[in-house]
Design an enzyme around this catalytic site. Sequence first.
Site, PDB file in Angstrom:
ATOM      1  N   ASP A   1      -1.956  -5.929   0.342  1.00 56.86           N
ATOM      2  CA  ASP A   1      -1.429  -5.118   1.455  1.00 56.86           C
ATOM      3  C   ASP A   1       0.096  -5.267   1.519  1.00 56.86           C
ATOM      4  OD1 ASP A   1      -3.935  -4.208   2.386  1.00 56.86           O
ATOM      5  OD2 ASP A   1      -4.268  -6.098   3.443  1.00 56.86           O
TER       6      ASP A   1
ATOM      7  N   LYS B   1       6.233  -3.026   7.841  1.00 55.84           N
ATOM      8  CA  LYS B   1       7.182  -3.291   8.937  1.00 55.84           C
ATOM      9  C   LYS B   1       7.816  -4.663   8.759  1.00 55.84           C
ATOM     10  CE  LYS B   1       4.906  -0.468  12.388  1.00 55.84           C
ATOM     11  NZ  LYS B   1       3.960  -0.438  13.490  1.00 55.84           N
TER      12      LYS B   1
HETATM   13  C1  LIG Z   1      -5.083  -2.906  -0.240  1.00 56.47           C
HETATM   14  S1  LIG Z   1      -6.549  -3.787  -0.330  1.00 56.47           S
HETATM   15  C2  LIG Z   1      -6.846  -3.954  -2.081  1.00 56.47           C
HETATM   16  C3  LIG Z   1      -8.248  -4.350  -2.406  1.00 56.47           C
HETATM   17  C4  LIG Z   1      -8.555  -4.518  -3.898  1.00 56.47           C
HETATM   18  N1  LIG Z   1      -7.783  -5.607  -4.458  1.00 56.47           N
HETATM   19  C5  LIG Z   1      -8.288  -3.239  -4.650  1.00 56.47           C
HETATM   20  O1  LIG Z   1      -7.301  -3.200  -5.401  1.00 56.47           O
HETATM   21  O2  LIG Z   1      -9.050  -2.304  -4.469  1.00 56.47           O
HETATM   22  C6  LIG Z   1      -6.039  -5.446   0.073  1.00 56.47           C
HETATM   23  C7  LIG Z   1      -7.196  -6.350   0.372  1.00 56.47           C
HETATM   24  O3  LIG Z   1      -6.705  -7.674   0.560  1.00 56.47           O
HETATM   25  C8  LIG Z   1      -7.396  -8.249   1.658  1.00 56.47           C
HETATM   26  N2  LIG Z   1      -6.530  -9.321   2.200  1.00 56.47           N
HETATM   27  C9  LIG Z   1      -5.366  -9.177   2.878  1.00 56.47           C
HETATM   28  N3  LIG Z   1      -4.847 -10.378   3.196  1.00 56.47           N
HETATM   29  C10 LIG Z   1      -5.708 -11.303   2.694  1.00 56.47           C
HETATM   30  C11 LIG Z   1      -5.751 -12.720   2.707  1.00 56.47           C
HETATM   31  N4  LIG Z   1      -4.769 -13.434   3.299  1.00 56.47           N
HETATM   32  N5  LIG Z   1      -6.789 -13.342   2.121  1.00 56.47           N
HETATM   33  C12 LIG Z   1      -7.777 -12.619   1.528  1.00 56.47           C
HETATM   34  N6  LIG Z   1      -7.795 -11.274   1.488  1.00 56.47           N
HETATM   35  C13 LIG Z   1      -6.783 -10.625   2.052  1.00 56.47           C
HETATM   36  C14 LIG Z   1      -7.602  -7.100   2.609  1.00 56.47           C
HETATM   37  O4  LIG Z   1      -8.639  -7.363   3.546  1.00 56.47           O
HETATM   38  C15 LIG Z   1      -7.952  -5.982   1.637  1.00 56.47           C
HETATM   39  O5  LIG Z   1      -9.335  -5.933   1.353  1.00 56.47           O
END
Ligand SMILES: C[S@@+](CC[C@H](N)C(=O)[O-])C[C@H]1O[C@@H](n2cnc3c(N)ncnc32)[C@H](O)[C@@H]1O
Length: 226
Positions: free
Chosen positions: A119, A123
């Site tokens: 992610d 911001k």
């Molecule tokens: C933009 S999505 C990408 C998902 C996957 N890697 C893909 O490429 O389809 C980012 C994922 O990272 C997870 N995520 C964000 N921060 C995280 C954290 N601190 N620990 C584990 N997962 C996290 C979110 O819940 C989300 O499912």
Amino acid sequence: MPRRPPRKPDPSLDLTAHLLTLDAVPCPCNPAALFTCPAPVELEVGSGKGLFLLTASGHTPGRNFLGVELAGGYARMCAGRLATAARTNARIIQGDATFLVRSMLPDACLGGMHVYFPDPWWKARHRKRRVLSAEFLRHAARVLPAGATLHVWTDVEEYFEESMGFAAATGLFAAARGEQAPPPEHDLDYRTHFERRTRLAGAPVWRAALDRNERPAGCERQQPPA
Ligand SMILES: C[S@@+](CC[C@H](N)C(=O)[O-])C[C@H]1O[C@@H](n2cnc3c(N)ncnc32)[C@H](O)[C@@H]1O
């Protein structure tokens, strides 16, 4: 053309062999102990819907794949896919990957690490939530032995450049190698769901493979709060 897996796991599926929560994992966590077959463990940070874990564990049965995903719904969906495919070399932990990597994993315990489309937290006041921080990259280097690879793919150029700068600043990785993605032949022929979405939209993807060098890690595992 292969059919896409269903969006939600069958509620009657037994997920116990594939889904863990972080508080059920011992600290420090020996990731190899989470699998029945002895093999190097590759960690995927932020597994989302689990396409990487599903395909990598199928293509590479000689390695174990551990996902860590913050969102409970995605972690369950991912575990459902792994259970449906009866994978014995892949599991998912529901929890915070930054805590797992900084505070739970011992030095040099992984066979590789994958961070796909983290992610971006656009911001300024949310930037501290980015997974690929300077501190995270120091710990990523600590938990990877010499020769193991960290893979970073993203559709956000600025985040890519920032994280490559943090990785270089550790002095613990060789120069980043570019990674190529072969042209997809079918609907599941992408590294992750976000990669599919990005490429189908015609948007660029930045990809790097960073090999851990021989230098000793520059930090120690953080002690979790008592
Ligand atoms: C933009 S999505 C990408 C998902 C996957 N890697 C893909 O490429 O389809 C980012 C994922 O990272 C997870 N995520 C964000 N921060 C995280 C954290 N601190 N620990 C584990 N997962 C996290 C979110 O819940 C989300 O499912």
